[in-house]
Design a protein around this motif. Structure first.
Motif, PDB file in Angstrom:
ATOM      1  N   LEU A   9       0.730  -1.107  -0.149  1.00  0.00           N
ATOM      2  CA  LEU A   9       0.040  -0.076  -0.094  1.00  0.00           C
ATOM      3  C   LEU A   9       0.941   1.284  -0.036  1.00  0.00           C
ATOM      4  O   LEU A   9       2.136   1.331   0.364  1.00  0.00           O
ATOM      5  N   THR A  10       0.302   2.490  -0.445  1.00  0.00           N
ATOM      6  CA  THR A  10       0.831   3.671  -0.432  1.00  0.00           C
ATOM      7  C   THR A  10       0.008   4.502   0.715  1.00  0.00           C
ATOM      8  O   THR A  10      -0.941   4.461   0.629  1.00  0.00           O
ATOM      9  N   SER A  11       0.893   5.364   1.429  1.00  0.00           N
ATOM     10  CA  SER A  11       0.079   6.075   2.584  1.00  0.00           C
ATOM     11  C   SER A  11       0.847   7.361   2.755  1.00  0.00           C
ATOM     12  O   SER A  11       2.024   7.649   2.434  1.00  0.00           O
ATOM     13  N   GLY A  12      -0.055   8.290   3.364  1.00  0.00           N
ATOM     14  CA  GLY A  12       0.455   9.640   3.383  1.00  0.00           C
ATOM     15  C   GLY A  12       0.482  10.290   2.144  1.00  0.00           C
ATOM     16  O   GLY A  12      -0.111  10.327   1.579  1.00  0.00           O
ATOM     17  N   GLY A  13       1.331  11.505   2.046  1.00  0.00           N
ATOM     18  CA  GLY A  13       1.443  12.168   1.325  1.00  0.00           C
ATOM     19  C   GLY A  13       2.134  11.523  -0.166  1.00  0.00           C
ATOM     20  O   GLY A  13       3.057  10.626   0.318  1.00  0.00           O
ATOM     21  N   ASP A  14       1.518  11.761  -1.320  1.00  0.00           N
ATOM     22  CA  ASP A  14       2.058  10.951  -2.408  1.00  0.00           C
ATOM     23  C   ASP A  14       3.350  11.474  -2.798  1.00  0.00           C
ATOM     24  O   ASP A  14       3.692  12.547  -2.393  1.00  0.00           O
ATOM     25  N   ALA A  15       4.036  10.716  -3.757  1.00  0.00           N
ATOM     26  CA  ALA A  15       5.537  11.229  -4.272  1.00  0.00           C
ATOM     27  C   ALA A  15       5.860  10.387  -5.449  1.00  0.00           C
ATOM     28  O   ALA A  15       5.618   9.264  -5.596  1.00  0.00           O
ATOM     29  N   PRO A  16       6.250  11.227  -6.315  1.00  0.00           N
ATOM     30  CA  PRO A  16       6.447  10.769  -7.738  1.00  0.00           C
ATOM     31  C   PRO A  16       7.761   9.611  -7.621  1.00  0.00           C
ATOM     32  O   PRO A  16       8.802   9.663  -6.714  1.00  0.00           O
ATOM     33  N   GLY A  17       7.600   8.340  -7.990  1.00  0.00           N
ATOM     34  CA  GLY A  17       8.327   7.252  -7.820  1.00  0.00           C
ATOM     35  C   GLY A  17       7.651   5.910  -6.777  1.00  0.00           C
ATOM     36  O   GLY A  17       8.224   5.029  -6.919  1.00  0.00           O
ATOM     37  N   MET A  18       6.431   6.186  -6.337  1.00  0.00           N
ATOM     38  CA  MET A  18       5.785   5.390  -5.571  1.00  0.00           C
ATOM     39  C   MET A  18       5.342   4.258  -6.485  1.00  0.00           C
ATOM     40  O   MET A  18       5.492   3.198  -6.247  1.00  0.00           O
ATOM     41  N   ASN A  19       4.955   4.698  -7.661  1.00  0.00           N
ATOM     42  CA  ASN A  19       4.620   3.662  -8.731  1.00  0.00           C
ATOM     43  C   ASN A  19       5.712   2.618  -9.003  1.00  0.00           C
ATOM     44  O   ASN A  19       5.400   1.364  -9.129  1.00  0.00           O
ATOM     45  N   ALA A  20       6.893   3.083  -9.166  1.00  0.00           N
ATOM     46  CA  ALA A  20       8.198   2.176  -9.601  1.00  0.00           C
ATOM     47  C   ALA A  20       8.180   1.377  -8.023  1.00  0.00           C
ATOM     48  O   ALA A  20       8.499   0.110  -8.419  1.00  0.00           O
ATOM     49  N   ALA A  21       8.080   2.003  -6.989  1.00  0.00           N
ATOM     50  CA  ALA A  21       8.149   1.038  -5.872  1.00  0.00           C
ATOM     51  C   ALA A  21       7.144  -0.205  -5.770  1.00  0.00           C
ATOM     52  O   ALA A  21       7.387  -1.381  -5.585  1.00  0.00           O
ATOM     53  N   PHE A  22       5.986   0.257  -5.986  1.00  0.00           N
ATOM     54  CA  PHE A  22       4.767  -0.500  -5.970  1.00  0.00           C
ATOM     55  C   PHE A  22       5.120  -1.660  -7.082  1.00  0.00           C
ATOM     56  O   PHE A  22       4.617  -2.763  -6.843  1.00  0.00           O
ATOM     57  N   ARG A  23       5.408  -1.284  -8.209  1.00  0.00           N
ATOM     58  CA  ARG A  23       5.579  -2.049  -9.259  1.00  0.00           C
ATOM     59  C   ARG A  23       6.618  -3.232  -8.906  1.00  0.00           C
ATOM     60  O   ARG A  23       6.568  -4.651  -9.093  1.00  0.00           O
ATOM     61  N   ALA A  24       7.804  -2.689  -8.392  1.00  0.00           N
ATOM     62  CA  ALA A  24       9.038  -3.524  -8.030  1.00  0.00           C
ATOM     63  C   ALA A  24       8.513  -4.622  -6.987  1.00  0.00           C
ATOM     64  O   ALA A  24       8.750  -5.923  -6.969  1.00  0.00           O
ATOM     65  N   VAL A  25       7.589  -4.327  -5.961  1.00  0.00           N
ATOM     66  CA  VAL A  25       7.098  -5.216  -5.064  1.00  0.00           C
ATOM     67  C   VAL A  25       6.269  -6.228  -5.496  1.00  0.00           C
ATOM     68  O   VAL A  25       6.524  -7.259  -5.356  1.00  0.00           O
ATOM     69  N   VAL A  26       5.508  -5.733  -6.642  1.00  0.00           N
ATOM     70  CA  VAL A  26       4.436  -6.829  -7.164  1.00  0.00           C
ATOM     71  C   VAL A  26       5.403  -7.843  -8.160  1.00  0.00           C
ATOM     72  O   VAL A  26       5.274  -9.062  -7.841  1.00  0.00           O
ATOM     73  N   ARG A  27       6.029  -7.284  -8.587  1.00  0.00           N
ATOM     74  CA  ARG A  27       7.050  -7.996  -9.704  1.00  0.00           C
ATOM     75  C   ARG A  27       7.909  -9.241  -8.944  1.00  0.00           C
ATOM     76  O   ARG A  27       8.088 -10.172  -9.398  1.00  0.00           O
ATOM     77  N   SER A  28       8.475  -8.484  -8.133  1.00  0.00           N
ATOM     78  CA  SER A  28       9.418  -9.201  -7.158  1.00  0.00           C
ATOM     79  C   SER A  28       8.614 -10.578  -6.604  1.00  0.00           C
ATOM     80  O   SER A  28       9.166 -11.584  -6.522  1.00  0.00           O
ATOM     81  N   ALA A  29       7.614 -10.186  -5.754  1.00  0.00           N
ATOM     82  CA  ALA A  29       6.954 -11.104  -5.051  1.00  0.00           C
ATOM     83  C   ALA A  29       6.325 -12.047  -6.074  1.00  0.00           C
ATOM     84  O   ALA A  29       6.458 -13.532  -5.742  1.00  0.00           O
ATOM     85  N   LEU A  30       5.824 -11.782  -7.454  1.00  0.00           N
ATOM     86  CA  LEU A  30       5.338 -12.724  -8.141  1.00  0.00           C
ATOM     87  C   LEU A  30       6.523 -13.655  -8.729  1.00  0.00           C
ATOM     88  O   LEU A  30       6.424 -14.742  -8.893  1.00  0.00           O
ATOM     89  N   SER A  31       7.684 -12.999  -8.815  1.00  0.00           N
ATOM     90  CA  SER A  31       8.638 -13.958  -9.366  1.00  0.00           C
ATOM     91  C   SER A  31       9.156 -14.853  -8.459  1.00  0.00           C
ATOM     92  O   SER A  31       9.959 -15.940  -8.854  1.00  0.00           O
ATOM     93  N   PHE A  32       9.100 -14.602  -7.185  1.00  0.00           N
ATOM     94  CA  PHE A  32       9.425 -15.794  -6.043  1.00  0.00           C
ATOM     95  C   PHE A  32       8.294 -16.620  -5.688  1.00  0.00           C
ATOM     96  O   PHE A  32       8.430 -17.044  -4.755  1.00  0.00           O
ATOM     97  N   GLY A  33       7.316 -16.559  -6.576  1.00  0.00           N
ATOM     98  CA  GLY A  33       6.117 -17.287  -6.238  1.00  0.00           C
ATOM     99  C   GLY A  33       5.038 -17.191  -5.216  1.00  0.00           C
ATOM    100  O   GLY A  33       4.423 -17.779  -4.790  1.00  0.00           O
ATOM    101  N   MET A  34       5.214 -15.761  -4.744  1.00  0.00           N
ATOM    102  CA  MET A  34       4.249 -15.434  -3.682  1.00  0.00           C
ATOM    103  C   MET A  34       3.016 -14.777  -4.357  1.00  0.00           C
ATOM    104  O   MET A  34       2.806 -14.239  -5.412  1.00  0.00           O
ATOM    105  N   LYS A  35       1.860 -14.768  -3.644  1.00  0.00           N
ATOM    106  CA  LYS A  35       0.791 -14.204  -4.121  1.00  0.00           C
ATOM    107  C   LYS A  35       0.793 -12.542  -3.460  1.00  0.00           C
ATOM    108  O   LYS A  35       1.421 -12.277  -2.502  1.00  0.00           O
ATOM    109  N   VAL A  36       0.477 -11.618  -4.290  1.00  0.00           N
ATOM    110  CA  VAL A  36       0.503 -10.197  -3.930  1.00  0.00           C
ATOM    111  C   VAL A  36      -0.768  -9.665  -4.043  1.00  0.00           C
ATOM    112  O   VAL A  36      -1.385  -9.724  -5.273  1.00  0.00           O
TER     113      VAL A  36
END
Ligand code: ADP
Length: 322
Positions: A9-36
């Motif tokens: 999740l993203t929380s508080g004030g937004d910031a440019p680059g949050m999408n890159a972090a979100f994307r990295a979390v999702v793709r890393s988790a899926l690549s490790f076989g986790m559900k996200v």
């Protein structure tokens, strides 16, 4: 045992680059076989069950956009013992055994509470203000500074044409880092930050007059949000120097826009690091940058660290701007 199913999740004030972090979390988790799961509008999404399972394609084509595709919110309801228990119950119901929270200090306090309620959490620093003590860098900071710099360059054009002084307020809450760096990058005659007390006569008026004596005819003064009173300061500068002065508060323009390469890359590295911790069964940590390395600290320890302002750089900036 490491996490098998996580939420982000993203929380508080937004910031440019949050999408890159979100994307990295999702793709890393899926690549490790986790559900996200992607949780909408910060902690509110956990409170109200507003979350969706993510696929590789769920995060396509978002990295270059400012803001946060997950939306964000401040959630007073979560900031109560009942709220935290309710969020933890949602996690149990969905079998979520790890949460990645992208946000600022406030969001990390929430993450610490959720950890105490039995859900391992990892914080990723996302805020334009660079005001988180444990990290040298926060996601969004570089983009915000570059935006502020470009805006001040534009202001300088008109300031020069009219032989004026422009006083520009930049963001940063209680932190003067955006002001310090944009002040240097735009050749400000004076930069005012909350971390260093200033003397109006000596640090502004005398500097302007000394520069005027060497032929300078237009001036930029950068004021950090945490100093404030920009309009009054501007009026006082005009009164004391006789130089026509204008105030500009840059405001939320600094929070938007396409993230810079640095923000995208740091966010991607931090997102991966957060998932790597959870998959190894490590929670209750904040991801941070130390020099050019990605490291992590205990959340409670991270929240109690004192922030250090770069006074050496501040002194250098004063020497260059006369
Ligand atoms: P930021 O993360 O940008 O510093 P806020 O301070 O607004 O933003 O915090 C975002 C959210 O995190 C709050 O709306 C609240 O849900 C949660 N939060 C903030 N402070 C605390 C706290 N002291 N304890 C628990 N949760 C908190």
């Amino acid at each position: 045992m490491g996490s098998k199913c996580i939420a982000v999740l993203t929380s508080g004030g937004d910031a440019p680059g949050m999408n890159a972090a979100f994307r990295a979390v999702v793709r890393s988790a899926l690549s490790f076989g986790m559900k996200v799961y992607g949780v909408k509008r910060g902690y509110n999404g956990l409170l109200h069950g507003d979350l969706e399972e993510m696929s590789m394609r769920s995060v396509s084509n978002i990295m270059q956009h400012g803001g946060t595709a997950l939306f964000t919110a401040r959630s007073p309801e979560f900031n109560t013992p009942e709220g935290v228990q309710k969020a933890a119950a949602t996690c149990r119901e969905k079998q979520i055994d790890g949460v990645v929270v992208i946000g600022g200090d406030g969001s990390f306090r929430g993450a610490r509470d959720l950890c105490e309620a039995g859900v391992p959490c990892i914080g990723i620093p996302g805020t334009i203000d660079n005001d988180i003590a444990c990290t040298d860098y926060t996601i969004g900071y570089d983009t915000a500074m570059n935006t502020a710099m470009e805006m001040i360059d534009r202001i300088r054009d008109t300031t020069e044409s009219h032989d004026r002084c422009s006083v520009v307020e930049v963001m940063g809450r209680h932190c003067g880092d955006i002001a310090l760096n944009t002040g240097i990058a735009t050749g400000a005659i004076a930069t005012l930050v909350p971390e260093v007390p200033f003397d109006f006569q000596k640090d502004i008026v005398d500097r302007m007059k000394a520069a005027q004596a060497t032929g300078k005819k237009h001036y930029i003064v950068v004021v950090a949000e945490g100093v404030g009173h920009t309009q009054e300061l501007t009026e006082r500068i005009q009164k004391e120097t006789g130089i026509e002065s204008r105030a500009t508060v840059l405001g939320h323009v600094q929070r938007g826009g396409s993230p810079t390469l640095r923000d995208r890359v740091v966010a991607s590295r931090m997102g991966y690091h957060a998932v790597d911790l959870l998959r190894n069964g490590i929670g209750n940590r904040v991801v941070a940058m130390k020099g050019e390395d990605i490291v992590d600290y205990d959340i409670t320890e991270a929240l109690s660290m004192p922030r250090v302002f770069d006074e050496t750089l501040y002194r250098i900036s004063a020497k260059l701007s006369i």
